[in-house]
Design an enzyme around this catalytic site. Structure first.
Site, short mmCIF file in Angstrom:
data_model
loop_
_atom_site.label_atom_id
_atom_site.label_comp_id
_atom_site.label_asym_id
_atom_site.label_seq_id
_atom_site.Cartn_x
_atom_site.Cartn_y
_atom_site.Cartn_z
N ASP A 73 0.83 -1.21 0.00
CA ASP A 73 0.00 0.00 0.00
C ASP A 73 0.86 1.25 0.00
OD1 ASP A 73 0.94 -0.52 2.57
OD2 ASP A 73 -1.02 -1.02 3.38
N ASN B 249 -7.33 -3.00 14.46
CA ASN B 249 -8.75 -3.20 14.10
C ASN B 249 -8.92 -4.33 13.09
OD1 ASN B 249 -7.82 -2.12 11.72
ND2 ASN B 249 -9.23 -0.38 11.67
N HIS C 189 -7.25 -4.75 10.22
CA HIS C 189 -6.98 -4.50 8.79
C HIS C 189 -5.70 -5.22 8.34
CE1 HIS C 189 -4.67 -0.62 10.00
NE2 HIS C 189 -3.76 -1.48 9.55
N GLU D 59 -9.56 -1.69 5.46
CA GLU D 59 -10.18 -1.42 6.75
C GLU D 59 -11.46 -2.27 6.89
OE1 GLU D 59 -8.52 0.07 8.89
OE2 GLU D 59 -7.87 2.09 8.35
C1 F6R Z 1 1.48 -1.75 6.10
C2 F6R Z 1 0.13 -2.28 6.18
C3 F6R Z 1 -0.64 -2.36 7.46
C4 F6R Z 1 0.21 -2.67 8.67
C5 F6R Z 1 -0.66 -2.59 9.92
C6 F6R Z 1 0.13 -2.89 11.16
O1 F6R Z 1 1.95 -1.84 4.78
O2 F6R Z 1 -0.37 -2.64 5.19
O3 F6R Z 1 -1.64 -3.32 7.34
O4 F6R Z 1 0.77 -3.95 8.53
O5 F6R Z 1 -1.19 -1.32 10.02
O6 F6R Z 1 1.04 -1.86 11.37
P1 F6R Z 1 2.22 -2.00 12.40
O7 F6R Z 1 3.05 -3.12 11.95
O8 F6R Z 1 2.97 -0.70 12.32
O9 F6R Z 1 1.59 -2.25 13.73
#
Ligand code: F6R
Length: 260
Positions: free
Chosen positions: A67, A136, A138, A143
């Site tokens: 992303d 959450n 995702h 989301e």
């Molecule tokens: C990042 C992504 C997100 C993260 C998620 C967890 O490319 O796609 O899904 O993996 O927000 O973030 P962290 O690892 O910072 O807790």
């Protein structure tokens, strides 16, 4: 799915690193899906250590980020293009020409999303997709209520995700509202999924994704549909799992030929 529960974050990085290294050993021109955020940082450090030691060569690998934020100025240090260049391409000695990130600065974002899908397909699809999970539930920036059939597209980040990611920015207001993200349908097409999570803040999301109902309210539960999904978590992130003892038994008894 395979659930591997390990004592701490270093063990998560080592075992997830083993999975990626094995994929590349079998196929030196493998296609990796790379996540950003904190969760995979240890995995990248582990892979970089092996590359520096001469035990692993990733120079033939192609990589696709999950992303990208929309609307950050060119060269912003927290754009995922910059993060991937800094934390992945450089330390893992990937060929920069083979590293792809969705174009969050494109004038036509829908066209950029479609081009990204074509690029993944053109590379032959993703061999192993590294994933983190949001508190959450995702995955990527899909989301809650994201369609399990979704493709790369524009999404609006939830207030919770923006608050969680504010730590990377000077102020919470600076966190973009929109992103381009691979869809759940895109992610599910990877030949292997490898989700890593550490720490108690992820315990509820991990439990919902692994053991909860298949529901778009927890996008991570989409992993239940994938024939080859591995979830590698530390004790803290595993705290909400009801079948903890079973996962430990399965992993302890895993035949050597099946590792990693
Ligand atoms: C990042 C992504 C997100 C993260 C998620 C967890 O490319 O796609 O899904 O993996 O927000 O973030 P962290 O690892 O910072 O807790």
């Amino acid at each position: 799915m395979e659930v591997i529960v390990l004592p701490g974050p270093d063990d998560v990085a080592r075992v997830a690193g083993d999975v990626v290294a094995e994929v590349v050993r079998r196929r030196p021109d493998a296609v990796l899906g790379v996540a950003t955020g904190s969760s995979p940082v240890g995995v990248y450090a582990e892979l970089a250590r092996r590359v520096t030691a001469g035990d692993l060569d990733l120079s033939g690998v192609t990589a696709f980020a999950l992303d990208e934020y929309v609307g950050l100025p060119d060269g912003h240090p927290e754009s995922y293009a910059a993060v991937v260049a800094r934390d992945v391409t450089g330390p893992l000695r990937l060929d920069p020409a083979r590293v792809h990130v969705p174009d969050g600065r494109a004038a036509d974002l829908e066209a950029a999303a479609e081009a990204y899908e074509r690029a993944i397909a053109g590379a032959g699809g993703i061999d192993v997709q590294l994933l983190g999970i949001g508190a959450n539930g995702h995955v990527g920036f899909n989301e809650p209520t994201s369609s399990f059939g979704s493709r790369t597209r524009i999404k609006t980040l939830t207030a919770r995700t923006r608050a969680d990611n504010a730590r990377f920015f000077a102020s919470p207001e600076e966190v973009p509202l929109h992103c381009l993200t691979q869809g759940l349908g895109t992610i599910l097409e990877a030949r292997r999924l490898l989700l890593v999570a550490q720490g108690e803040a992820k315990a509820d999301a991990v439990a919902a994704a692994v053991e909860g109902p298949l529901t778009s309210m927890c996008p991570g539960s989409a992993l239940q549909l994938h024939p080859r999904a591995t979830v590698v978590v530390d004790e803290a992130a595993a705290a909400g799992l009801t079948l903890l003892g079973h996962y430990r038994e399965v992993y302890a008894a895993k035949p050597a030929w099946q590792r990693p």
